[in-house]
Write an enzyme that holds these catalytic residues in place. Structure first.
Site, PDB file in Angstrom:
ATOM      1  N   ASN A   1     -55.181  -9.627 -99.767  1.00  0.00           N
ATOM      2  CA  ASN A   1     -55.220 -10.062 -98.367  1.00  0.00           C
ATOM      3  C   ASN A   1     -53.849 -10.562 -97.977  1.00  0.00           C
ATOM      4  OD1 ASN A   1     -56.411 -10.986 -95.841  1.00  0.00           O
ATOM      5  ND2 ASN A   1     -56.271 -13.059 -96.654  1.00  0.00           N
TER       6      ASN A   1
ATOM      7  N   ARG B   1     -63.957 -10.909 -91.064  1.00  0.00           N
ATOM      8  CA  ARG B   1     -65.298 -11.258 -91.551  1.00  0.00           C
ATOM      9  C   ARG B   1     -65.182 -11.923 -92.912  1.00  0.00           C
ATOM     10  NH1 ARG B   1     -68.859 -11.577 -87.983  1.00  0.00           N
ATOM     11  NH2 ARG B   1     -70.519 -11.338 -89.523  1.00  0.00           N
TER      12      ARG B   1
ATOM     13  N   HIS C   1     -52.017 -13.380 -95.413  1.00  0.00           N
ATOM     14  CA  HIS C   1     -52.322 -14.589 -94.649  1.00  0.00           C
ATOM     15  C   HIS C   1     -51.008 -15.163 -94.101  1.00  0.00           C
ATOM     16  CE1 HIS C   1     -54.486 -18.187 -93.480  1.00  0.00           C
ATOM     17  NE2 HIS C   1     -53.497 -18.890 -93.999  1.00  0.00           N
TER      18      HIS C   1
ATOM     19  N   ASN D   1     -50.337  -4.731 -89.657  1.00  0.00           N
ATOM     20  CA  ASN D   1     -50.100  -4.698 -91.109  1.00  0.00           C
ATOM     21  C   ASN D   1     -50.590  -3.386 -91.704  1.00  0.00           C
ATOM     22  OD1 ASN D   1     -48.869  -7.236 -92.285  1.00  0.00           O
ATOM     23  ND2 ASN D   1     -50.371  -8.092 -90.861  1.00  0.00           N
TER      24      ASN D   1
ATOM     25  N   ALA E   1     -42.104 -10.528 -91.130  1.00  0.00           N
ATOM     26  CA  ALA E   1     -42.040 -10.752 -92.588  1.00  0.00           C
ATOM     27  C   ALA E   1     -43.296 -10.204 -93.271  1.00  0.00           C
ATOM     28  CB  ALA E   1     -41.881 -12.235 -92.882  1.00  0.00           C
TER      29      ALA E   1
HETATM   30  C1  GRF Z   1     -51.919 -11.168 -89.411  1.00  0.00           C
HETATM   31  O1  GRF Z   1     -51.202 -12.277 -88.955  1.00  0.00           O
HETATM   32  C2  GRF Z   1     -52.476 -11.428 -90.785  1.00  0.00           C
HETATM   33  O2  GRF Z   1     -51.647 -12.230 -91.566  1.00  0.00           O
HETATM   34  C3  GRF Z   1     -53.749 -12.162 -90.481  1.00  0.00           C
HETATM   35  O3  GRF Z   1     -54.270 -11.535 -89.335  1.00  0.00           O
HETATM   36  C4  GRF Z   1     -53.201 -10.946 -88.591  1.00  0.00           C
HETATM   37  C5  GRF Z   1     -53.534  -9.497 -88.447  1.00  0.00           C
HETATM   38  O4  GRF Z   1     -52.617  -8.815 -87.640  1.00  0.00           O
HETATM   39  N1  GRF Z   1     -54.638 -12.142 -91.618  1.00  0.00           N
HETATM   40  P1  GRF Z   1     -52.582  -7.220 -87.615  1.00  0.00           P
HETATM   41  O5  GRF Z   1     -53.992  -6.769 -87.201  1.00  0.00           O
HETATM   42  O6  GRF Z   1     -52.223  -6.741 -88.975  1.00  0.00           O
HETATM   43  O7  GRF Z   1     -51.567  -6.858 -86.581  1.00  0.00           O
END
Ligand code: GRF
Length: 219
Positions: A108, A92, A110, A15, A174
């Site tokens: 954030n 964390r 999720h 992400n 997504a």
């Molecule tokens: C993602 O699925 C996000 O929604 C969740 O933790 C995962 C992190 O993946 N909070 P990345 O490190 O961004 O690949």
């Protein structure tokens, strides 16, 4: 004037990478000022360094409690002039004091359609519940985990033969669409928090159609 963003990660940072790519566009309203990890071995750190970004490690193991760890993170963010914090797979729990210090300036992502399935193992829990739709949410952070005003969501269909692995892959793509979209709304001053709802203001310069994912069962 672009807003300065700090991204907090703990792992692979896909992400984070989506945000870095979006911010490379000169018209994007945010610049990544700092990528900070609580784990020295987070894969995302290499990617951030490759992109020429400033990185920092604040190892939670070096701090006696959550408050002192959070204070160190806060200091690094403020030193870098960060105005908006993006949690991107940051594993964390943050203290209420830290969260309140960044109220309506910390978001954030999720992997569920909140308020359904806060917490861990969301993909398997959606499958086990017999859901036909899963998805992901970008929201403002509040002290209670996985709560806060919703900024963007994408719905993703669950295929009859989906496993945690196939579903999480579909949701992840997504996530990579809606996180840059949500940050663009916040950094572009298009969001207002009314009560506990995030309201989008004015005419939209961004395309919201990415919030509904077409079926991608082959992926
Ligand atoms: C993602 O699925 C996000 O929604 C969740 O933790 C995962 C992190 O993946 N909070 P990345 O490190 O961004 O690949």
């Amino acid at each position: 004037m672009k807003r300065k963003v700090g991204i907090l990660i703990s792992g692979r940072g896909s992400n984070m990478s989506a945000l870095i790519e979006a911010a490379a566009d000169p018209d994007y309203p945010a610049d990544i000022a700092l990528v900070l990890s609580n784990r020295p071995d987070a894969g995302g750190l290499d990617r951030a360094r490759e992109a020429g970004l400033q990185t920092a490690v604040v190892d939670h193991k070096a701090y006696p409690d959550r408050a002192s760890f959070d204070a160190a993170v806060d200091a690094r963010l403020r030193e870098a002039g960060v105005e908006i914090v993006c949690l991107a797979g940051f594993m964390r729990l943050l203290t209420p004091g830290f969260v309140e210090g960044w109220r309506n300036r910390m978001i954030n992502i999720h992997p569920s359609l909140l308020p359904l399935f806060p917490g861990l193992h969301t993909h398997q829990r959606a499958i086990d519940a017999g859901m036909r739709l899963a998805g992901c949410t970008v929201h403002f952070v509040r002290p209670e985990m996985d709560t806060g005003p919703i900024i963007a969501q994408a719905a993703v269909p669950i295929a009859p033969n989906d496993t945690e692995e196939t579903l999480s892959k579909r949701i992840l793509s997504a996530e990579h669409r809606i996180y840059p979209l949500a940050l663009a709304l916040l950094a572009g001053n298009l969001l207002r928090v009314e009560g506990e709802r995030a309201v989008i203001d004015g005419a939209l310069p961004v395309d919201l159609s990415g919030m509904v994912a077409a079926p991608e069962f082959e992926g």
